[in-house]
Each structure stands twice: as C-alpha cells, then as structure tokens.
Design an enzyme around this catalytic site. Structure first.
Site, PDB file in Angstrom:
ATOM      1  N   ASP A   1      43.515  33.387  45.336  1.00 10.41           N
ATOM      2  CA  ASP A   1      43.094  33.194  46.730  1.00 10.41           C
ATOM      3  C   ASP A   1      44.262  33.083  47.705  1.00 10.41           C
ATOM      4  O   ASP A   1      44.184  32.361  48.703  1.00 10.41           O
ATOM      5  CB  ASP A   1      42.193  31.936  46.853  1.00 10.41           C
ATOM      6  CG  ASP A   1      40.987  32.044  45.945  1.00 10.41           C
ATOM      7  OD1 ASP A   1      40.497  33.167  45.753  1.00 10.41           O
ATOM      8  OD2 ASP A   1      40.547  31.005  45.439  1.00 10.41           O
TER       9      ASP A   1
ATOM     10  N   LYS B   1      45.528  38.164  48.881  1.00 10.02           N
ATOM     11  CA  LYS B   1      45.975  39.469  48.353  1.00 10.02           C
ATOM     12  C   LYS B   1      45.200  40.619  48.991  1.00 10.02           C
ATOM     13  O   LYS B   1      45.764  41.667  49.283  1.00 10.02           O
ATOM     14  CB  LYS B   1      45.809  39.502  46.821  1.00 10.02           C
ATOM     15  CG  LYS B   1      46.661  38.477  46.099  1.00 10.02           C
ATOM     16  CD  LYS B   1      46.432  38.513  44.593  1.00 10.02           C
ATOM     17  CE  LYS B   1      45.098  37.955  44.152  1.00 10.02           C
ATOM     18  NZ  LYS B   1      44.919  36.504  44.341  1.00 10.02           N
TER      19      LYS B   1
ATOM     20  N   GLY C   1      37.824  37.613  44.140  1.00  9.29           N
ATOM     21  CA  GLY C   1      37.080  37.780  45.390  1.00  9.29           C
ATOM     22  C   GLY C   1      38.084  38.122  46.465  1.00  9.29           C
ATOM     23  O   GLY C   1      38.759  37.242  46.969  1.00  9.29           O
ATOM     24  N   HIS C   2      38.229  39.396  46.771  1.00  7.99           N
ATOM     25  CA  HIS C   2      39.255  39.819  47.720  1.00  7.99           C
ATOM     26  C   HIS C   2      38.624  40.093  49.084  1.00  7.99           C
ATOM     27  O   HIS C   2      37.746  40.931  49.217  1.00  7.99           O
ATOM     28  CB  HIS C   2      40.018  41.021  47.169  1.00  7.99           C
ATOM     29  CG  HIS C   2      40.827  40.652  45.949  1.00  7.99           C
ATOM     30  ND1 HIS C   2      41.634  41.512  45.284  1.00  7.99           N
ATOM     31  CD2 HIS C   2      40.943  39.464  45.299  1.00  7.99           C
ATOM     32  CE1 HIS C   2      42.216  40.882  44.260  1.00  7.99           C
ATOM     33  NE2 HIS C   2      41.792  39.636  44.256  1.00  7.99           N
TER      34      HIS C   2
ATOM     35  N   GLN D   1      43.708  37.148  40.706  1.00 12.20           N
ATOM     36  CA  GLN D   1      44.127  35.794  40.330  1.00 12.20           C
ATOM     37  C   GLN D   1      45.596  35.551  40.734  1.00 12.20           C
ATOM     38  O   GLN D   1      46.109  36.224  41.600  1.00 12.20           O
ATOM     39  CB  GLN D   1      43.911  35.521  38.829  1.00 12.20           C
ATOM     40  CG  GLN D   1      42.438  35.475  38.410  1.00 12.20           C
ATOM     41  CD  GLN D   1      41.832  36.837  38.139  1.00 12.20           C
ATOM     42  OE1 GLN D   1      42.377  37.614  37.370  1.00 12.20           O
ATOM     43  NE2 GLN D   1      40.708  37.137  38.751  1.00 12.20           N
TER      44      GLN D   1
HETATM   45  P1  IMO Z   1      41.407  36.118  43.217  1.00  8.86           P
HETATM   46  O1  IMO Z   1      41.760  37.491  42.704  1.00  8.86           O
HETATM   47  C1  IMO Z   1      40.891  31.882  42.475  1.00  8.86           C
HETATM   48  C2  IMO Z   1      39.786  30.636  38.413  1.00  8.86           C
HETATM   49  C3  IMO Z   1      38.423  30.009  38.257  1.00  8.86           C
HETATM   50  C4  IMO Z   1      38.698  29.021  37.133  1.00  8.86           C
HETATM   51  C5  IMO Z   1      39.664  29.817  36.239  1.00  8.86           C
HETATM   52  C6  IMO Z   1      38.987  30.493  35.079  1.00  8.86           C
HETATM   53  O2  IMO Z   1      40.358  36.098  44.253  1.00  8.86           O
HETATM   54  O3  IMO Z   1      42.639  35.369  43.607  1.00  8.86           O
HETATM   55  P2  IMO Z   1      37.479  32.691  34.939  1.00  8.86           P
HETATM   56  O4  IMO Z   1      36.137  32.973  35.545  1.00  8.86           O
HETATM   57  O5  IMO Z   1      38.538  33.633  35.372  1.00  8.86           O
HETATM   58  O6  IMO Z   1      37.428  32.503  33.456  1.00  8.86           O
HETATM   59  O7  IMO Z   1      37.870  31.231  35.536  1.00  8.86           O
HETATM   60  O8  IMO Z   1      40.260  30.788  37.079  1.00  8.86           O
HETATM   61  N1  IMO Z   1      39.808  31.973  39.053  1.00  8.86           N
HETATM   62  C7  IMO Z   1      40.184  32.190  40.333  1.00  8.86           C
HETATM   63  N2  IMO Z   1      40.541  31.329  41.306  1.00  8.86           N
HETATM   64  N3  IMO Z   1      40.905  33.201  42.738  1.00  8.86           N
HETATM   65  C8  IMO Z   1      40.599  34.085  41.766  1.00  8.86           C
HETATM   66  O9  IMO Z   1      40.748  35.410  41.923  1.00  8.86           O
HETATM   67  C9  IMO Z   1      40.158  33.588  40.507  1.00  8.86           C
HETATM   68  N4  IMO Z   1      39.746  34.156  39.348  1.00  8.86           N
HETATM   69  C10 IMO Z   1      39.554  33.163  38.474  1.00  8.86           C
HETATM   70  O10 IMO Z   1      38.028  29.357  39.435  1.00  8.86           O
HETATM   71  O11 IMO Z   1      39.401  27.911  37.636  1.00  8.86           O
HETATM   72 MG    MG Z   2      39.449  34.615  45.226  1.00  7.24          MG
END
Ligand code: IMO
Ligand code: MG
Length: 408
Positions: free
Chosen positions: A13, A16, A40-41, A210
C-alpha cells in the site's frame, strides 16, 4: 530506454499503482510479476478512482499488459476486472503467461480454514487463497493457465488430488468454465514477449505487488504473504534474464501503514493515527479493513533498500502530513537497553522493540504545489536521501496523477 522495476519498500500500500500509472506513458508495456488478487492498486484519474487487483496499472494509459508466470491468478477476479474495463470503454491488450498458477475456490477456502485455526495468531490474510495457491504449486497439485486455457485440464484427476486437502471440495465446474473463458486467446509466453519488445528498442515496467517486509523469506515471517516481493524476483518470476530487470524504483510512503497482523515497531494509535487514517484514506483497497498507522521507519527502510539494490525512491503521500502537528522518523530500535540499527538483527524479537525517534519539523499547514516544495518538505526528503544514500526521484503530493513532482 531500460526496463523499470517498481516495487513496494514497506508492508504494501505504498502507492505503487499511482507511480506505475504515472511512469507508464514512457513505456510500452506493464507486467505484473508476483502475488495475486491480494494486491489492491489504486489509480485516481480525474474524478474517478480505480482499484485493480490483477490487471497491471498501465491499463489507463492503454499499454500492453502482461501477467507473468510468477503470479497466482484468480480467473474470477480477472474476469470481473476485464468486464469493468469493457464497461468503461478501456481497451485491454493482455497476455497471460501459460505458467501462471490458477487460484480456485478451494485455495480460498483453505486460506479461511487455516486463518480460523490460528485463532488469535491469525495472520490477517486477504483470504484470496494466496498462501495455499503457492503451496499447492510447490506440491504440484494446482493447474496452470495453460492447462485450462489450452484444454489439457482434467477436472476429475484434479478433484481426486484436491480431496486429499479438503473434505468437501467446492464445485469447480463454473470456475473451470469462467477460467477457460477468461484465458481464451490470451495465453502466451510473457518473458519471450518482453524480450521481443526490448529487442525492438521498447521497454517495460515490472509492477510489484505487496512490499519488501511482506516477503515470504525476508519479511516479518510468519506475518507475510505467500510469495516473493523483492526486486531480485522480478526476472526469475517473469522468465527474463537477470540483466533485463532494469532500474529499481522503490516506492515508500512518507509514513508507514500495515494491514493485517504482525510486528510494526513504529505503530501509533490515538488522535494523530486516526486523523492520518481518515485523511490518507488508509483503508484496505482489497478488504476495506482499516490500516494500522505509524511513523516512517528508517531501520526497516535501510533493510529494504539494501535487499533490493534500490536505484531511486518515489516518496508518496507527503500531503497527508500537512494535516498533522508532529513529524517523526524512527532512527533505531531499543531492546533491553541496547540500541539496534540493523533490521535483520532485530528480527528475532521485532515484536518487542521500541522505536527511537528523531523529531523533524512538522508539515502542519504547509501548502504543497508542484511549483516549489516548502523548505520543511525539502529538508525531510534530503534527510532521507542522506540516510538511505538513494535519490528520491519523485514525490507524490496528492492522489491525482498530476499531483506528482519529479526531482532533477
Ligand atoms: P499491495 O500490492 C498490503 C498482507 C495482508 C496480510 C498478509 C498476508 O496493494 O501493496 P495474503 O492474503 O497475501 O496471504 O496476506 O499480507 N497483504 C497486503 N497488505 N498491500 C498488499 O498488496 C497486500 N497483499 C497482502 O493484509 O497481512
Ligand atoms: Mg494494497
């Protein structure tokens, strides 16, 4: 021009989506290399806010889009996104690698079951089946895009294997049909296509999902995602040579957020955190959960920069700090009376460290415009550049594409 890898340097978050969309105009394609619909972009364009979980953030600039073989692909989410794009009149030119792992309802159910069984130690996953999908890939059970898309998938044998993992297997008939529909005519070799573009002088953005601290190996395990988030995974996950990775642009927020459970040394609560959450719209773009809020963490950021060989940083959400009366940066951790400045040596007890802060000049009330950044903001950016030994090439001062300042 070189390719460009854009990756998150915190717990996801970081913004990106906005940065990929901003830079996409200068490139010919955008390829997602990791994760799945847990991402979630968000892209704000005019008065519209778009959130995509799988489609690469180059779509509003009508670029060639690629979903690389390292992605765990939920065909149902992808279908929804393609339908939305069609409704919005956005023409999509998408190639999906045949080696992509396909997420079925079974992996999502496994995700929920495992989370429930962990009780108070639940990871707080997005329940999108990410961990189970990567695990089922390692067990060589799960089908790939080519298996469904090119017709060699055998539902009966898949069910026989799946029944080893769940008593009641969800009905996969509708899922199989949707997957076939979404994959039809879109399967290709993403690595080969990228190299072909490069050979004709064109370049591609590699879009990370992530962030570094959520990496399965190098993050705050077990509170991490099921896959890999470092820049060094870009070439391997896409199937291109390491030297094709190009420049690494790390994206970092001017403060820190985390969604889901796990250690977060600079986390704050109370009035300041609440107002940052509201002003910064810090609610999960995938799950809607309120994000946890904290100050910028230099200890963690130095680790992220080192692990990724970051060439440049894009610093986001500086505007949010103009509504806050304090400005702090964590410069070390304290544990049992000793100070630690190396993130990896703090990892065994990262949930117990206390942050040591440096107070910087607050941004409260400052007006941020593209023409000239106020002195306090410049001083903060220059301070980070000195500490991290990396150039901050871009700062974001608002959610709109145009609220972006390039630093020469
Ligand atoms: P973007 O690309 C923020 C977090 C989840 C949880 C941990 C494991 O938008 O930055 P998962 O479902 O991947 O097994 O969850 O990772 N998480 C994210 N947090 N932004 C994301 O993606 C995330 N993708 C996974 O909240 O703590
Ligand atoms: Mg996100």
């Amino acid at each position: 021009m070189e390719n460009l890898s854009i990756i998150g340097l915190q717990w996801g978050d970081e913004g990106k989506g906005k940065i990929v969309d901003y830079h996409a105009g200068r490139f010919d394609g955008v390829a997602r290399y990791n994760g799945g619909s847990n991402a979630g972009h968000t892209i704000v364009f005019g008065n519209r806010t778009y959130v995509f979980h799988l489609l690469p953030s180059g779509l509003l600039k009508r670029k060639r889009l690629f979903i690389g073989p390292g992605v765990v692909l939920d065909p149902i989410t992808l279908k929804e996104e393609l339908d939305l794009a069609k409704k919005e009149g956005i023409k999509i030119d998408l190639t999906i690698d045949g080696r992509c792992t396909l997420v079925s309802p079974l992996e999502k159910e496994m995700d929920a079951i495992i989370e429930k069984a962990r009780g108070p130690k639940a990871l707080g996953t997005t329940k999108r089946g990410i961990g189970p999908a990567y695990a089922m890939r390692a067990l060589r059970v799960i089908p790939r895009a080519m298996d469904l898309g090119l017709g060699t998938f055998d539902l009966a044998s898949a069910k026989a294997l799946y029944s080893l993992f769940a008593k009641d297997i969800p009905d996969l008939t509708r899922w199989t049909e949707s997957a076939r529909e979404v994959l039809r005519g879109r399967i290709g070799d993403v690595g080969a296509a990228i190299l072909e573009l490069n050979a004709s002088g064109k370049s591609v953005i590699f879009e990370g999902a992530q962030g570094v601290l959520l990496d399965l190996i190098h993050g705050t395990y077990p509170y991490v995602t099921g896959g890999h988030t470092l820049a060094s995974y870009v070439p391997a996950s896409l199937g291109i040579p390491a030297k094709s990775e190009g420049k690494v642009l790390g994206v970092a927020k001017a403060y820190t957020t985390r969604v889901g459970s796990g250690p977060f040394p600079t986390e704050i609560s109370g009035r300041v955190a609440d107002s940052m959450r509201e002003i910064g719209k810090e609610y999960g773009a995938t799950t809607g959960r309120p994000r946890r809020i904290g100050w910028f963490d230099l200890v963690a950021m130095k680790y992220a920069v080192r692990l990724n060989g970051v060439d440049e940083i894009a610093l986001t959400k500086l505007d949010i700090l103009t509504k806050v009366g304090e400005m702090k940066v964590c410069v070390a951790y304290r544990q049992n009376g000793r100070e630690i400045t190396e993130f990896s040596s703090a990892l065994p007890f990262i949930d117990k460290v206390l942050p040591v802060y440096e107070d910087l000049q607050s941004f409260l009330g400052l007006e941020l415009t593209r023409a000239k950044l106020p002195r306090a903001v410049d001083a903060f950016v220059e301070y980070l550049e000195r500490e991290l030994k990396v150039k901050v090439s871009l700062v974001s001062i608002g959610e709109e594409r145009t609220a972006t300042v390039e630093r020469g």
